[in-house]
Scaffold this active site. Structure first.
Site, PDB file in Angstrom:
ATOM      1  CB  SER A  27      -0.409  22.660 -14.076  1.00 46.14           C
ATOM      2  OG  SER A  27       0.525  23.275 -13.247  1.00 46.14           O
ATOM      3  CG  ASP A  75      -3.385  27.402  -8.103  1.00 52.46           C
ATOM      4  OD1 ASP A  75      -4.032  26.788  -8.965  1.00 52.46           O
ATOM      5  OD2 ASP A  75      -2.149  27.256  -7.955  1.00 52.46           O
ATOM      6  CG  HIS A 135      -1.653  23.862  -8.795  1.00 57.47           C
ATOM      7  ND1 HIS A 135      -2.131  24.725  -9.753  1.00 57.47           N
ATOM      8  CD2 HIS A 135      -0.786  23.044  -9.439  1.00 57.47           C
ATOM      9  CE1 HIS A 135      -1.565  24.450 -10.919  1.00 57.47           C
ATOM     10  NE2 HIS A 135      -0.745  23.436 -10.751  1.00 57.47           N
TER      11      HIS A 135
END
Ligand SMILES: *[C@@H]1O[C@H](CO)[C@@H](O)[C@H](O)[C@H]1NC(C)=O
Ligand SMILES: *[C@@H]1O[C@H](CO)[C@@H](O)[C@H](O)[C@H]1NC(C)=O
Ligand SMILES: *[C@@H]1O[C@H](CO)[C@@H](O)[C@H](O)[C@H]1NC(C)=O
Ligand SMILES: *[C@@H]1O[C@H](CO)[C@@H](O)[C@H](O)[C@H]1NC(C)=O
Length: 289
Positions: free
Chosen positions: A99, A215, A270
């Site tokens: 990330s 995501d 995510h």
């Protein structure tokens, strides 16, 4: 006599094994994250279990709310830590960064004389972010459309990591004028350091870009693979991005060398990238050699 020869042979074999050992892996967590939450039960255990003897080094800096400090502030501090680690492992290291951590890692790769062999970018908004997670606010569109007014200002750039890579496709001149991190890193705005950035970046041998359409946080999700919106919010893929065509920071050269590997996995939100065993086995582990 015979015994000592056997011992010598034994040590000889050991030294071969240690020379051919896997490179150490440096782990960098995401925004609001922490090493223990994100990697404690996954990569920190999985990597040595599959590649025996691998040294795994999680970076325990800027965890939780501190992850919102400006990108360069974090990068300068993390560089000191990875710099001394690299010095102890002269054969080179790998980066596995999740990330926002993937942008921190890219900032390091461009601004440091590093020895990183492979950089795995695990769902990182490499081309920027233009979207607000649905879980944060109901008034999404209003916030998204107006965020530039606040984020593209000097105070916010000096305060908030997300401001540094917020990429509003409808306000590109402001982005180029104000973004203190992503725009100069891409070479989208005038960057005195860009040739140095490129030289450093190209010390990398391999870049692995992992992302997927479900995501829900990285917006557009293609940003995880250097794709982004144009001013009509259509997706422009990596190979048609200006920074790729102009090879401003080395991405095109790396690509032409066969050094860019892209993976798309559907059905992964995510918060699941670092816990999904399929992703690990197909797209991460084979590159950690
Ligand atoms: C860019 O270059 C300037 C001047 O050489 C230097 O002070 C600065 O630290 C550099 N920034 C990065 C991120 O390397
Ligand atoms: C980068 O590091 C390598 C290995 O330590 C060294 O040989 C080289 O001169 C350095 N390059 C720069 C530009 O400092
Ligand atoms: C960006 O900066 C340039 C040079 O300072 C200025 O001429 C231009 O008006 C600025 N653009 C925006 C949208 O702020
Ligand atoms: C892991 O990812 C694969 C590939 O996208 C997917 O099919 C699978 O359902 C995921 N597993 C979990 C537990 O989410």
């Amino acid at each position: 006599m015979r015994q000592s020869r056997i011992m010598t042979f034994f040590f000889f074999i050991l030294s071969i094994v240690s020379v051919s050992a896997y490179k150490p892996v440096i782990l960098v967590h995401g925004a609001f994250g922490s090493v223990d939450n994100e990697f404690g039960n996954t990569f920190e255990k999985w990597i040595p279990a599959e590649h025996a003897g691998t040294v795994v080094r999680p970076i325990r800096l800027f965890e939780k709310a501190c992850s919102l400090l400006p990108m360069w502030v974090q990068i300068e501090r993390i560089k000191r830590e990875v710099g001394s680690f690299m010095a102890k492992h002269p054969a080179g290291v790998h980066f596995l960064c999740y990330s926002q951590g993937g942008l921190l890692c890219r900032g390091i790769l461009s601004s440091m004389n590093h020895t990183v062999h492979t950089f795995v970018s695990l769902s990182s908004p490499q081309a920027g972010q233009y979207g607000i997670p649905t879980s944060w606010s109901k008034n999404l569109d209003f916030l998204k459309v107006n965020a530039y007014k606040v984020l593209y200002t000097k105070p916010l750039q000096k305060m908030l990591s997300i401001a540094n890579y917020w990429n509003d496709p409808h306000h590109q001149p402001l982005y180029q004028n104000f973004s203190e991190f992503l725009s100069p890193l891409d070479g989208s705005s005038k960057t005195p350091n860009i040739s140095e950035f490129k030289e450093n970046f190209l010390k990398l041998k391999r870049l692995v870009l992992i992302g997927g359409p479900d995501d829900e946080i990285i917006t557009p999700w293609q940003s995880s693979q250097f794709g982004f919106y144009d001013n009509k919010e259509n997706i422009v893929e990596m190979k048609k991005q200006k920074f790729f065509l102009e090879d401003s920071f080395g991405l095109r050269t790396l690509y032409k060398r066969g050094g860019v590997h892209t993976f798309t996995f559907p059905g992964i939100q995510h918060q699941q990238w670092h816990i999904n065993r399929t992703v690990f086995e197909r797209a991460i582990l084979p590159f950690l050699i």
